[in-house]
Scaffold this motif. Structure first.
Motif, PDB file in Angstrom:
ATOM      1  N   GLU A   1       0.859  -1.193   0.000  1.00 54.63           N
ATOM      2  CA  GLU A   1       0.000   0.000   0.000  1.00 54.63           C
ATOM      3  C   GLU A   1       0.892   1.240   0.000  1.00 54.63           C
ATOM      4  OE1 GLU A   1      -3.237   0.273  -0.150  1.00 54.63           O
ATOM      5  OE2 GLU A   1      -4.050  -1.702   0.367  1.00 54.63           O
ATOM      6  N   PRO A   2       1.534   1.560  -1.124  1.00 45.58           N
ATOM      7  CA  PRO A   2       2.500   2.669  -1.160  1.00 45.58           C
ATOM      8  C   PRO A   2       1.902   4.009  -0.765  1.00 45.58           C
ATOM      9  CG  PRO A   2       2.640   1.333  -3.155  1.00 45.58           C
ATOM     10  CD  PRO A   2       1.424   0.885  -2.432  1.00 45.58           C
ATOM     11  N   GLU A   3       0.623   4.215  -1.048  1.00 47.25           N
ATOM     12  CA  GLU A   3       0.009   5.510  -0.772  1.00 47.25           C
ATOM     13  C   GLU A   3      -0.459   5.642   0.678  1.00 47.25           C
ATOM     14  OE1 GLU A   3       0.163   7.741  -3.008  1.00 47.25           O
ATOM     15  OE2 GLU A   3       0.798   6.429  -4.659  1.00 47.25           O
ATOM     16  N   LEU A   4      -0.418   4.552   1.424  1.00 44.89           N
ATOM     17  CA  LEU A   4      -0.970   4.561   2.777  1.00 44.89           C
ATOM     18  C   LEU A   4       0.018   5.090   3.810  1.00 44.89           C
ATOM     19  CD1 LEU A   4      -3.490   3.767   4.440  1.00 44.89           C
ATOM     20  CD2 LEU A   4      -2.526   1.457   4.643  1.00 44.89           C
ATOM     21  N   TYR A   5       1.312   4.929   3.536  1.00 45.49           N
ATOM     22  CA  TYR A   5       2.323   5.209   4.551  1.00 45.49           C
ATOM     23  C   TYR A   5       3.231   6.364   4.148  1.00 45.49           C
ATOM     24  CZ  TYR A   5       0.900   0.716   6.442  1.00 45.49           C
ATOM     25  OH  TYR A   5       0.170  -0.319   6.973  1.00 45.49           O
ATOM     26  N   GLN A   6       3.489   7.251   5.116  1.00 41.93           N
ATOM     27  CA  GLN A   6       4.469   8.311   4.909  1.00 41.93           C
ATOM     28  C   GLN A   6       5.867   7.856   5.324  1.00 41.93           C
ATOM     29  OE1 GLN A   6       1.163   9.107   6.059  1.00 41.93           O
ATOM     30  NE2 GLN A   6       1.092   9.415   3.848  1.00 41.93           N
ATOM     31  N   CYS A   7       5.947   6.845   6.204  1.00 43.22           N
ATOM     32  CA  CYS A   7       7.255   6.328   6.611  1.00 43.22           C
ATOM     33  C   CYS A   7       7.100   4.900   7.097  1.00 43.22           C
ATOM     34  CB  CYS A   7       7.893   7.204   7.691  1.00 43.22           C
ATOM     35  SG  CYS A   7       6.982   7.323   9.253  1.00 43.22           S
ATOM     36  N   THR A   8       8.233   4.213   7.176  1.00 47.93           N
ATOM     37  CA  THR A   8       8.238   2.832   7.647  1.00 47.93           C
ATOM     38  C   THR A   8       9.579   2.547   8.307  1.00 47.93           C
ATOM     39  OG1 THR A   8       7.890   0.517   7.020  1.00 47.93           O
ATOM     40  CG2 THR A   8       9.027   1.905   5.427  1.00 47.93           C
TER      41      THR A   8
ATOM     42  N   VAL B   1      12.238   5.636   4.807  1.00 49.68           N
ATOM     43  CA  VAL B   1      12.587   4.378   5.466  1.00 49.68           C
ATOM     44  C   VAL B   1      13.640   4.603   6.539  1.00 49.68           C
ATOM     45  CG1 VAL B   1      13.501   2.036   5.140  1.00 49.68           C
ATOM     46  CG2 VAL B   1      12.044   3.080   3.365  1.00 49.68           C
ATOM     47  N   MET B   2      13.472   3.894   7.651  1.00 49.46           N
ATOM     48  CA  MET B   2      14.500   3.812   8.691  1.00 49.46           C
ATOM     49  C   MET B   2      14.799   2.341   8.946  1.00 49.46           C
ATOM     50  SD  MET B   2      14.379   5.303  12.590  1.00 49.46           S
ATOM     51  CE  MET B   2      15.891   5.634  13.473  1.00 49.46           C
ATOM     52  N   LEU B   3      16.074   2.000   9.042  1.00 48.18           N
ATOM     53  CA  LEU B   3      16.497   0.632   9.330  1.00 48.18           C
ATOM     54  C   LEU B   3      17.338   0.626  10.597  1.00 48.18           C
ATOM     55  CD1 LEU B   3      17.547  -0.538   5.740  1.00 48.18           C
ATOM     56  CD2 LEU B   3      15.364  -0.942   6.895  1.00 48.18           C
TER      57      LEU B   3
END
Length: 659
Positions: A533-540, A595-597
């Motif tokens: 769902e690319p449009e659902l999230y501003q960050c992950t 993205v944060m890892l």
């Protein structure tokens, strides 16, 4: 009854949230202070595992006035991870050792003993037992490359206990129990460490059940295909018989414990179309077995034993905590009902008791209570407050978790919890962080209605927090768990995303400010959710996540573990194309979220190559992630200093992307 309510209510906090205020970050990243307590058999003393100055030590307290009268403090940031009373004057305890290549201390299998005043301290068993540095000059102790498990405290023997020894195998430069070598049953002197072998069990890593007289009556083991087996014998001189042949109609049941009178065994099993986890009793004299608890909608997650060491109370979490009581009445069941009336809306457990059952140690917790201990007098019905875990936390500054049920398009129901920050109005909808649990298919891997430091930290900083028990999660029956097999990147992720969209549709949160975050499988799912769902999230945010499922077979330690290959084949399969399709690294170009890892360099379960490869791929696509690396951490960061940095980095990342 009235005295119980009056005394307890003096200590119950009214959980009314104060106006939103930022609490110090360290309140949420510090390990708890009083981790667990246990009563001596006569009730005169309490052994407490206490977190202090980065170490977990044991303090011996007088019950009457809570004065410290003894204890032991490990060195080198080792920790004490189990404590058992063996008499009124002597305790047994086990270490977890800080190793140079791992952040978190690792249990060593060693067993120590000491008197409550600190005298006669001995390393009884373990790989350093004959080392002169332990202070022992006894030639009867041998170093043993093995772990031990206490099977029986031998009620008529005040010098010995019965243990099972699990020999280690050497693989490369590492020694560990690979489940292939047969366990040894031995008697161990709790004063000298002298050991006498009793017998060898016939199956590798068998788990044994022994009576309080030291007779090993049951054993259970898993084969390499993860099939469970159990066997029974009448006494130590009899032959082992498969459980289903020794007793009719008990196929699929797994022995857990024996009654003190040695007449009954209780076993785990499942019932109904949902295959709900429950407990059964088996009469060893008549062969009769029956369900201990009547129907319950979700799995038994914990239980409390009666005076005969048989289950009396089952604890479940359909939404909040709930209880089922054994069909055979018991005094402890009646007392527990009184306690739950007094501590309404909380989870109540009897965690320790005196030998005469007069004094009970009661643990009380909830979504806004990190845990409190009370001493309860079962004769006078009086309760005395002892200690609050994470004592720096004021429950009035925390916010409650609201149970939710989300219907899915294929007719299932997904349970979970949403926690809303205080002080938000309908016009001021908060940003959302969906926190995805790990596992995903092991026992206990689900989200619970309970105090959770991550949830409360995020809510304290103004975020709504959604936790979802997607299909494949434990706790809702085996059928629900199986729905997640080979659906790691499919239906399981759809459940998460559907719950996020449901939360937005219900008006709880701002649908334009959503982030996914999780660890282990949850780290994988956080990235995969943003793929689907690319449009659902501003960050992950992926924390020790697996991002190429083919690495599960080639890089992870799971294939080296007994039954590991069979587990992977069952839950994700081995088809490279299917694994590639469910791998975030192969869909990096579809991730629009920032993205944060976060990863530990010593992680064996999910090696850091996962985060490194995904970072390189995202960077090449001009979506370079924020990367937090911890050189001495394994599968999760344990050190409080590093945890401070990690969570401050997480909060900064969320603030940048959601506020």
């Amino acid at each position: 009854m009235n005295r119980l309510f009056f005394t307890v209510l003096l200590f119950i906090t009214v959980f009314t949230a104060r106006a939103s205020e930022h609490l110090p970050l360290e309140y949420f990243i510090k390990h708890g202070d009083y981790l667990n307590l246990s009563l001596s058999p006569d009730g005169k003393h309490i052994a407490a595992r206490v977190q202090y100055d980065g170490r977990i030590q044991v303090a011996i307290l007088q019950t009457e006035d809570m004065k410290v009268v003894g204890g032991i403090r490990p060195s080198n940031k080792d920790i004490i991870h189990t404590v058992n009373w063996v008499s009124n004057e002597r305790i047994l305890y086990e270490y977890a050792e800080k190793q140079t290549n791992l952040d978190s201390p690792v249990p060593t299998g060693e067993l120590y003993a000491m008197n409550i005043d600190g005298s006669q301290r001995e390393l009884l068993y373990g790989y350093r037992a004959s080392d002169a540095r332990t202070g022992s000059r006894l030639s009867t102790k041998d170093s043993k490359l093995a772990s031990q498990e206490i099977l029986s405290f031998l009620e008529d023997d005040d010098r010995n206990i019965l243990i099972a020894e699990y020999p280690w195998s050497r693989v490369g430069n590492i020694y560990y129990d690979d489940h292939k070598r047969a366990p040894v049953i031995s008697k161990l002197d709790i004063f000298t460490g002298k050991k006498r072998k009793v017998e060898v069990l016939p199956h590798g890593h068998s788990r044994a059940l022994a009576t309080n007289r030291g007779e090993v009556r049951f054993m259970s083991w898993m084969d390499e295909d993860n099939n469970a087996h159990s066997a029974y014998r009448k006494d130590n001189d009899s032959e082992w018989i498969p459980l289903e042949k020794a007793f009719e109609e008990v196929e699929g049941l797994f022995p857990l414990g024996l009654s003190d009178d040695n007449k009954f065994v209780y076993l785990s099993g499942r019932y109904g179309p949902e295959e709900i986890y429950t407990l059964y009793s088996l009469n060893l004299e008549t062969g009769e077995y029956k369900r201990i608890f009547s129907d319950h909608a979700t799995d038994i997650e914990d239980y409390i034993l009666d005076k005969n060491s048989m289950p009396a109370v089952g604890i479940t979490f359909p939404n909040t905590s709930d209880y089922v009581y054994a069909t055979t009445k018991s005094r402890i069941g009646d007392v527990h009902k009184m306690l739950t009336d007094a501590f309404k809306g909380q989870t109540v457990k009897v965690v320790s008791r005196t030998k005469d059952e007069k004094t009970l140690l009661v643990h009380v917790s909830s979504d806004v209570n990190p845990g409190e201990y009370y001493l309860f007098d079962s004769q006078t019905l009086g309760a005395r407050f002892i200690w609050a875990n994470s004592s720096w936390i004021d429950p009035r500054t925390l916010v409650k978790m609201q149970p939710i049920v989300v219907p899915t398009q294929d007719g299932e129901q997904v349970h979970g919890y949403i926690t809303l920050p205080p002080g938000k109005s309908a016009e001021q909808k908060p940003p959302l962080v969906v926190v995805i649990h790990g596992g995903p298919h092991q026992a206990g891997t689900r989200d619970f209605w309970d105090y959770d430091a991550e949830t409360q930290l995020l809510a304290n900083r103004g975020y709504a927090v959604l936790r979802v028990n997607f299909r494949g999660s434990d706790g809702y029956g085996k059928r629900f768990e199986r729905l997640g097999y080979r659906e790691w990147g499919g239906a399981m992720i759809k459940d998460v995303n559907d719950a996020v969209k449901w939360s937005i549709e219900q008006g709880y949160v701002d649908g334009n400010r959503v982030c996914a975050y999780g660890a282990s499988y949850g780290g994988y799912a956080a990235l995969m959710a943003a793929v689907r769902e690319p449009e659902l999230y501003q960050c992950t945010v992926g924390y020790v996540g697996i991002y190429d499922l083919n690495y599960m077979h080639s890089e992870s330690d799971i294939p080296t573990i007994w039954g590991g290959e069979s587990y992977l084949e069952k839950v994700i399969g081995s088809d490279p194309a299917a694994l590639a399709e469910f791998s975030p690294i192969n869909h990096a170009d579809e991730i629009k979220a920032n993205v944060m890892l976060i990863h530990g360099s010593k992680d064996r379960r999910v090696p850091e190559i996962n985060a490194e490869a995904l970072s390189e791929k995202l960077t090449s696509l001009r979506n370079a992630p924020v990367y937090l690396q911890y050189s001495q951490a394994g599968h999760g960061v344990y050190d409080e200093g590093n945890r401070q940095e990690l969570y401050q980095g997480l909060l900064d990342f969320l603030s940048t992307n959601l506020k």
